[in-house]
Design a protein around this motif. Structure first.
Motif, PDB file in Angstrom:
ATOM      1  N   GLU A   1       0.818  -1.215   0.000  1.00 30.71           N
ATOM      2  CA  GLU A   1       0.000   0.000   0.000  1.00 30.71           C
ATOM      3  C   GLU A   1       0.854   1.268   0.000  1.00 30.71           C
ATOM      4  OE1 GLU A   1      -3.183   0.099  -0.378  1.00 30.71           O
ATOM      5  OE2 GLU A   1      -3.528  -2.076  -0.242  1.00 30.71           O
ATOM      6  N   GLY A   2       2.178   1.098  -0.054  1.00 27.46           N
ATOM      7  CA  GLY A   2       3.066   2.242  -0.128  1.00 27.46           C
ATOM      8  C   GLY A   2       3.585   2.746   1.202  1.00 27.46           C
ATOM      9  N   ALA A   3       3.316   2.026   2.285  1.00 25.81           N
ATOM     10  CA  ALA A   3       3.774   2.462   3.609  1.00 25.81           C
ATOM     11  C   ALA A   3       5.274   2.247   3.773  1.00 25.81           C
ATOM     12  CB  ALA A   3       3.026   1.707   4.701  1.00 25.81           C
ATOM     13  N   ALA A   4       5.855   2.992   4.697  1.00 32.01           N
ATOM     14  CA  ALA A   4       7.242   2.776   5.113  1.00 32.01           C
ATOM     15  C   ALA A   4       7.239   2.095   6.470  1.00 32.01           C
ATOM     16  CB  ALA A   4       7.982   4.110   5.184  1.00 32.01           C
ATOM     17  N   ILE A   5       8.330   1.426   6.798  1.00 35.05           N
ATOM     18  CA  ILE A   5       8.440   0.786   8.101  1.00 35.05           C
ATOM     19  C   ILE A   5       9.683   1.304   8.827  1.00 35.05           C
ATOM     20  CG2 ILE A   5       7.226  -1.306   7.387  1.00 35.05           C
ATOM     21  CD1 ILE A   5       9.980  -2.708   7.272  1.00 35.05           C
ATOM     22  N   ALA A   6       9.682   1.115  10.131  1.00 32.53           N
ATOM     23  CA  ALA A   6      10.856   1.378  10.964  1.00 32.53           C
ATOM     24  C   ALA A   6      11.164   0.093  11.715  1.00 32.53           C
ATOM     25  CB  ALA A   6      10.590   2.513  11.945  1.00 32.53           C
ATOM     26  N   ILE A   7      12.397  -0.367  11.644  1.00 27.96           N
ATOM     27  CA  ILE A   7      12.800  -1.566  12.382  1.00 27.96           C
ATOM     28  C   ILE A   7      13.508  -1.101  13.647  1.00 27.96           C
ATOM     29  CG2 ILE A   7      14.017  -3.765  12.289  1.00 27.96           C
ATOM     30  CD1 ILE A   7      14.056  -3.532   9.247  1.00 27.96           C
ATOM     31  N   ASN A   8      12.839  -1.211  14.772  1.00 29.16           N
ATOM     32  CA  ASN A   8      13.356  -0.725  16.048  1.00 29.16           C
ATOM     33  C   ASN A   8      13.506  -1.865  17.047  1.00 29.16           C
ATOM     34  OD1 ASN A   8      13.346   2.017  15.232  1.00 29.16           O
ATOM     35  ND2 ASN A   8      11.164   2.160  15.690  1.00 29.16           N
ATOM     36  N   THR A   9      14.393  -1.678  18.016  1.00 27.98           N
ATOM     37  CA  THR A   9      14.633  -2.758  18.984  1.00 27.98           C
ATOM     38  C   THR A   9      13.808  -2.642  20.254  1.00 27.98           C
ATOM     39  OG1 THR A   9      16.483  -1.568  19.994  1.00 27.98           O
ATOM     40  CG2 THR A   9      16.998  -3.091  18.192  1.00 27.98           C
ATOM     41  N   ASP A  10      13.273  -1.445  20.559  1.00 27.98           N
ATOM     42  CA  ASP A  10      12.560  -1.273  21.831  1.00 27.98           C
ATOM     43  C   ASP A  10      13.474  -1.668  22.989  1.00 27.98           C
ATOM     44  OD1 ASP A  10      10.568  -0.850  23.687  1.00 27.98           O
ATOM     45  OD2 ASP A  10       9.185  -2.348  22.901  1.00 27.98           O
TER      46      ASP A  10
END
Length: 583
Positions: free
Chosen positions: A533-542
């Motif tokens: 759908e065109g979204a971006a993601i963020a890969i975070n560790t928390d």
């Protein structure tokens, strides 16, 4: 030998039972110790065996009393105080608390009021209508228990990727040390980086299969030999089963492809081969165009591939398909047309936008977290402690005043740091999708991660509307762990990932792949739907301490399961591009 994960599990059980017994303060201390034990960079049992008790006592959150219990467990397999607590509260606490909305205190009350000890007892009490008669409960709680029993029973049978994969790495290192082993690799769901796995599957190429099996079952890490034979063996290390299969080197590639799976991928690939007069199995790829009965035997036909896995795909005119994509979600068609994604790798990651410090529920200082991020070679790093709000218990969330005070400290640390440091917050998405931050706080921050921590029993339609409303908020940069799930503990929200991805794309809000191995939220199929759908993601560790920055490994592979490329991941972008994205 007890693994770190096994030791941590005992202290998590300790904490739950103490909480079920209405003990205050101690449960939080035990949970903090468990988290640090689980993420400790080397086997604690080895330290104890070497007589290095001081190293154990120096683990964050582990003082003399807890260290004594760790030593007791490693040396005897028991903790006397825990056994006494189990006798006092004979509850299958881990199973029962997997029911959404049933925590340790609830489990304790149901035991005292109704004698509930197990999931079977809980089901019987719910079906008979007894639970709704207990003070503080009601028909809705009772129905929720009935609806979540199947989930609670199923998840207890699988191990977290973050606990099983380190063991798999140890197994591979051991096999590589055996001269007779030419090649070895993990297979099955662990090679596809599924968030939970049933057991660890390992494949070894050797011309001395029986000798390798004998050395494998004699490995000093083995706690129990389940079975063994000339071509395979099964052992147990701690609580995890490891299955080894040995094959001759010329069949290693075909066996690796076959035993990696998934079943759906293998069936689709086999059918693709049949349409081209080919046959695939664990022994190779065979041209059967001149064969009257291709099913006459496993090795019937002209063998054209099998020594390498890439050769198995090349024999069909396909690109090699990374294991994470082998789920029968379009990967074969993409490999045929040469359109497989250039998947994100750990080397692409330039920073982390979601971490915690001692300001909320983290275990160390802002400065220590920033230094650890710089040591990893990051270009930038974000502090995002908890804001107060629904689902944040024990006074760990920061008020608006405290957030502003913390921003000042972050700016001071940033001024002396070698990397860019973002002042952020993890806001709470309430049941209606609001985040509850003042305009003054919003204006002071660089990045806002908004996450769900409560009302996780909403239906899918309501949950989708709630999450969409959150990403539409112009203050929100990242929607953190969208479902709120905890693997093997609670199922979290169900929602329409495509609708959420569409809204996130329209409002320039990234969706988080939370790398904590207890979360891995978003997961592969949801990432893929959102990216489409065109979204971006963020890969975070928390992360809550420096060592858990290593969780990025799990998040990257989870994103790869969703077909994510570096351009899809905002924390793989250059600093200037990221700054432009952040509101």
């Amino acid at each position: 030998m007890a693994t770190n994960a096994e030791i941590a599990g005992r202290f998590e059980e300790f904490a739950d039972l103490l909480e079920a017994d209405d003990v205050e303060y101690k449960p939080r201390a035990y949970r903090r110790a468990a988290e640090n034990i689980r993420s400790y960079p080397s086997p604690i049992a080895d330290r104890i065996e070497a007589g290095d008790r001081e190293a154990v006592e120096n683990i964050d959150g582990v003082g003399d009393a807890i260290a004594s219990k760790i030593v007791e467990y490693v040396e005897t397999g028991e903790i006397e105080e825990l056994e006494e607590l189990r006798a006092e509260l004979p509850i299958d606490i881990a199973d029962i608390t997997r029911i959404e909305g049933v925590g340790p205190k609830t489990a304790g009350k149901l035991y005292r009021e109704l004698g509930v000890q197990s999931l079977d007892d809980l089901e019987e009490a719910a079906e008979s209508g007894e639970i709704q008669d207990v003070k503080g409960f009601g028909p809705k709680t009772e129905q929720n228990i009935l609806e979540n029993l199947e989930f609670a029973r199923t998840v207890g049978q699988r191990q977290l990727l973050g606990e099983a994969r380190p063991l798999a790495d140890d197994v591979l290192a051991f096999l590589e040390s055996i001269d007779a082993v030419e090649r070895c690799e993990v297979a099955g769901s662990i090679r596809r980086w599924r968030e939970t796995i049933g057991d660890v599957d390992v494949l070894a190429a050797t011309d001395a299969g029986e000798a390798v099996v004998e050395q494998f079952v004699a490995w000093d890490s083995v706690d129990d030999e389940i079975e063994s034979g000339p071509e395979k063996a099964s052992i147990r290390v701690g609580e995890i089963r490891v299955d080894l299969r040995v094959v001759v080197p010329e069949e290693f590639g075909s066996a690796l492809q076959y035993f990696t799976g998934s079943k759906d991928h293998n069936v689709a690939l086999r059918n693709y081969a049949i349409d081209r007069d080919m046959k695939l199995n664990e022994y190779g790829a065979f041209d059967v165009s001149e064969i009257d009965d291709p099913d006459a035997g496993q090795r019937v036909g002209d063998r054209v591939a099998g020594e390498t896995e890439a050769g198995m795909y090349e024999a069909l005119g396909l690109q090699w398909i990374p294991p994470e994509l082998r789920t029968d979600r379009g990967e074969i068609a993409a490999a045929e047309s040469g359109d497989l994604p250039d998947l994100v790798t750990r080397d692409d990651i330039r920073g982390d936008l979601h971490s915690h410090t001692e300001w909320s529920d983290g275990n160390t200082t802002i400065e220590a977290m920033v230094e650890a991020a710089a040591d990893r070679g990051y270009d930038y790093f974000g502090i995002a402690d908890h804001a107060e709000g629904p689902g944040i218990v024990g006074g760990m969330g920061l008020s608006d005043t405290e957030i502003l005070e913390q921003v000042e400290e972050i700016r001071e640390v940033a001024a002396a740091a070698d990397i860019e440091v973002f002042a952020g917050i993890e806001a709470n998405v309430d049941a209606d999708g609001e985040i509850g931050l003042s305009e003054e706080v919003i204006d002071a921050l660089d990045v806002i991660v908004a996450s769900t921590h409560s009302a996780l029993d909403q239906d899918a339609e309501t949950a989708t509307e709630r999450l969409v409303h959150a990403v539409e908020n112009p203050a929100v940069d990242v929607l953190g762990h969208p479902s709120g799930r905890m693997l093997n503990e609670r199922s979290g929200l169900e929602f329409d990932a495509s609708a959420l991805g569409k809204a996130a794309a329209e409002h320039d809000t990234a969706l988080e792949v939370n790398s904590n191995p207890h979360r891995l939220d978003l997961w592969g199929s949801a990432v893929q739907a959102a990216l489409e759908e065109g979204a971006a993601i963020a890969i975070n560790t928390d992360s809550h301490q420096p060592s858990t920055l290593e969780y990025m490994r799990w998040g990257v592979h989870t994103a790869r399961r969703g077909w994510a490329e570096p351009a899809d991941v905002i924390n793989a972008w250059e600093l200037a591009e990221l700054r432009e994205f952040l509101h």
